[in-house]
Design an enzyme around this catalytic site. Structure first.
Site, mmCIF file in Angstrom:
data_model
loop_
_atom_site.group_PDB
_atom_site.id
_atom_site.type_symbol
_atom_site.label_atom_id
_atom_site.label_comp_id
_atom_site.label_asym_id
_atom_site.label_seq_id
_atom_site.Cartn_x
_atom_site.Cartn_y
_atom_site.Cartn_z
ATOM 1 N N CYS A 155 54.534 49.934 77.540
ATOM 2 C CA CYS A 155 55.837 49.871 76.432
ATOM 3 C C CYS A 155 57.141 50.440 76.879
ATOM 4 O O CYS A 155 58.002 50.135 77.163
ATOM 5 C CB CYS A 155 55.292 50.256 75.177
ATOM 6 S SG CYS A 155 54.235 49.130 74.329
HETATM 7 N N1 LIG Z 1 48.675 46.755 73.622
HETATM 8 C C1 LIG Z 1 49.329 47.347 72.919
HETATM 9 O O1 LIG Z 1 49.104 48.595 72.310
HETATM 10 C C2 LIG Z 1 50.913 46.962 72.772
HETATM 11 C C3 LIG Z 1 51.737 47.594 71.541
HETATM 12 C C4 LIG Z 1 52.800 47.006 71.300
HETATM 13 C C5 LIG Z 1 53.124 45.788 72.085
HETATM 14 N N2 LIG Z 1 52.505 45.217 72.845
HETATM 15 C C6 LIG Z 1 52.944 43.913 73.452
HETATM 16 O O2 LIG Z 1 51.982 42.910 73.208
HETATM 17 C C7 LIG Z 1 52.060 41.878 74.377
HETATM 18 C C8 LIG Z 1 50.827 41.971 75.093
HETATM 19 O O3 LIG Z 1 50.372 43.017 75.600
HETATM 20 P P1 LIG Z 1 48.865 43.416 75.886
HETATM 21 O O4 LIG Z 1 48.944 45.098 75.804
HETATM 22 O O5 LIG Z 1 47.994 42.932 74.760
HETATM 23 O O6 LIG Z 1 48.754 42.668 77.086
HETATM 24 P P2 LIG Z 1 47.410 42.461 77.955
HETATM 25 O O7 LIG Z 1 47.716 42.263 79.585
HETATM 26 O O8 LIG Z 1 46.266 43.340 77.653
HETATM 27 O O9 LIG Z 1 46.929 41.254 77.344
HETATM 28 C C9 LIG Z 1 47.514 40.059 77.340
HETATM 29 C C10 LIG Z 1 46.608 38.904 77.641
HETATM 30 O O10 LIG Z 1 47.276 37.575 77.633
HETATM 31 C C11 LIG Z 1 46.692 36.945 78.485
HETATM 32 N N3 LIG Z 1 47.595 35.681 79.071
HETATM 33 C C12 LIG Z 1 48.632 35.575 79.843
HETATM 34 N N4 LIG Z 1 49.157 34.628 79.978
HETATM 35 C C13 LIG Z 1 48.589 33.743 78.837
HETATM 36 C C14 LIG Z 1 48.585 32.516 78.514
HETATM 37 N N5 LIG Z 1 49.551 31.493 78.950
HETATM 38 N N6 LIG Z 1 47.832 31.821 77.687
HETATM 39 C C15 LIG Z 1 46.824 32.651 77.068
HETATM 40 N N7 LIG Z 1 46.504 33.903 77.179
HETATM 41 C C16 LIG Z 1 47.522 34.461 78.274
HETATM 42 C C17 LIG Z 1 46.194 37.583 79.568
HETATM 43 O O11 LIG Z 1 45.078 37.056 80.361
HETATM 44 C C18 LIG Z 1 45.814 38.817 78.879
HETATM 45 O O12 LIG Z 1 44.543 38.871 78.513
HETATM 46 C C19 LIG Z 1 53.290 42.631 75.269
HETATM 47 O O13 LIG Z 1 54.489 41.909 75.110
HETATM 48 C C20 LIG Z 1 53.343 44.153 74.814
HETATM 49 O O14 LIG Z 1 54.358 44.582 75.301
HETATM 50 C C21 LIG Z 1 51.282 45.532 73.218
#
Ligand SMILES: NC(=O)c1ccc[n+]([C@@H]2O[C@H](COP(=O)([O-])OP(=O)(O)OC[C@H]3O[C@@H](n4cnc5c(N)ncnc54)[C@H](O)[C@@H]3O)[C@@H](O)[C@H]2O)c1
Length: 403
Positions: free
Chosen positions: A234
């Site tokens: 982030c």
């Molecule tokens: N994890 C956090 O704490 C957090 C906090 C705030 C914001 N975010 C935001 O949330 C979003 C996701 O973050 P995250 O940490 O969960 O990422 P991550 O990489 O842990 O998980 C995302 C998942 O999406 C899957 N994916 C990718 N393309 C795909 C598609 N076309 N269809 C289906 N699945 C697909 C990936 O395989 C992965 O498992 C980002 O934009 C991030 O900035 C996350």
């Protein structure tokens, strides 16, 4: 509830009742899967009819630090085949203001269905703080911005079923900007305090003492802490989504760029500090044995995405140090590939062995470690987190003069 993830391994694990997120227990997942309330599949085609789709795919940066929306585009395109009247689509991935209205809406409307009248569309940022046990999904307010009032109302009702407080803003772009404000605020304040740490070292002041005293002010101040740089997916990433977007309207995000420069230089400063520490024992980095404590981007999590530890270790390897590390959450790392870093496995934490190293560097202050013991046994310590409360000639602290 259906989880859709292109990662077959993740889906298989979830379907077996295994969580892949440390903050979510296997038990919580197993309860849902055993009750038939959660099934995970790799494609929307296998999901059956859905009323609501929440998109939370990664939104990283490209090599040139521009937004990489490839996952989001793929997810939105795969949804077009399944979009139907009355469906609610919510984007949760962090992104620049305008993505929901310009990008997601554009793709979904290629179906001929209209957002706001045929289907509902909203943005709602994720606000998870990994490892935080006080502020959880339930008690952190959820911000929602819909394309129309009905879109906002529907999205707010969905989240209100699980979350204590939902805050509605006037549009998806306002909700997108909320997330970027929050994370840019952190990035800039960490940049400020990192710069203050460098100033303090030069001026013979202990920045940790200063922060602790300043934090007693009950209004108008909140503490941020220096460290070896910023990590996670982030803080080092999100502000660049904003600076990229404002660049398109002819503005420069000067605070973001400045904070990025200060924070990005911290791993180099840490290596300078290690050089000074070794120098005090008439040693060079080249040929020294360095033990790194903690490589996750912050304490008590297993996430190494963008972790400054990878850069510090890469720099040390490039300068000829022999590096070992211990992290109870991270069994293996590949240090910055630009430096030719090889995969490294976490070593056991054995104080007798650690005492043999020329220098121990605390990069992440996981709470399971007794840092007083460590400082007692190590020949030299470079502490970037104020984990070692001891002040001694062999302890070199980021942001503080040497004793
Ligand atoms: N994890 C956090 O704490 C957090 C906090 C705030 C914001 N975010 C935001 O949330 C979003 C996701 O973050 P995250 O940490 O969960 O990422 P991550 O990489 O842990 O998980 C995302 C998942 O999406 C899957 N994916 C990718 N393309 C795909 C598609 N076309 N269809 C289906 N699945 C697909 C990936 O395989 C992965 O498992 C980002 O934009 C991030 O900035 C996350």
């Amino acid at each position: 509830m259906t989880g859709i993830d292109v990662d077959q391994r993740k889906c298989d694990g979830l379907n077996r009742g295994e969580s892949d997120i440390p903050d979510v227990t296997d038990c919580a997942v197993a309860d849902l899967t055993e009750a038939g309330r959660l099934t995970s599949v790799t494609h929307l085609d296998a999901a059956g009819p859905l009323d609501t789709v929440i998109i939370c795919v990664p939104t990283p940066l490209s090599k040139t630090r521009d937004p990489d929306l490839s996952h989001l585009l793929a997810a939105a395109r795969s949804l077009t085949k399944h979009l139907r009247p009355g469906m609610l689509v919510i984007l949760e991935s962090t992104t620049y203001p305008g993505t929901t209205e310009e990008v997601v809406r554009g793709i979904l409307e290629e179906t001929g269905l209209r957002a706001g009248s045929d289907f509902f569309l909203a943005f709602s940022p994720e606000r998870v703080d990994p490892g935080n046990t006080k502020w959880t999904i339930e008690n952190v307010p959820k911000v929602v911005g819909g394309l129309t009032d009905d879109c906002s109302r529907l999205a707010a009702r969905l989240y209100a079923a699980a979350i204590d407080r939902v805050v509605t803003v006037s549009s998806p772009r306002a909700a997108e900007m909320v997330k970027l404000l929050e994370n840019t605020f952190r990035a800039i304040n960490i940049g400020l305090v990192n710069e203050l740490a460098l100033m303090s070292e030069r001026m013979g002041v202990d920045v940790w003492e200063v922060i602790e005293a300043a934090a007693t002010k009950p209004f108008g101040y909140m503490p941020f802490y220096p460290g070896p740089g910023v990590g996670g997916h982030c803080i080092p990433v999100d502000p660049y989504y904003l600076s990229w977007k404002v660049g398109q309207v002819g503005l420069e995000a000067r605070f973001i760029e400045l904070a990025g420069q200060v924070n990005g230089a911290m791993p180099y400063h840490v290596v300078d500090k290690i050089t000074d520490a070794l120098n005090s024992h008439a040693k060079a980095i080249n040929g020294s044995d360095v033990f790194v404590m903690g490589v996750a981007y912050k304490a008590d999590v297993d996430d190494i995405r963008e972790s400054p530890a990878l850069e510090v270790i890469g720099l040390l390897l490039r300068k000829g140090a022999r590096v070992s590390y211990h992290d109870p959450f991270v069994p293996v790392i590949v240090a910055d590939p630009r430096t030719g870093g090889m995969p490294l496995n976490s070593s056991e934490y054995d104080l007798d062995a650690v005492a043999e190293f020329d220098c121990v560097v605390v990069l992440t202050d996981h709470s399971a470690i007794d840092y007083a013991d460590l400082a007692d046994r190590a020949k030299l310590v470079v502490d970037t987190r104020n984990a070692v409360k001891v002040y001694a000639p062999h302890v070199f602290k980021l942001g503080a003069p040497n004793v």
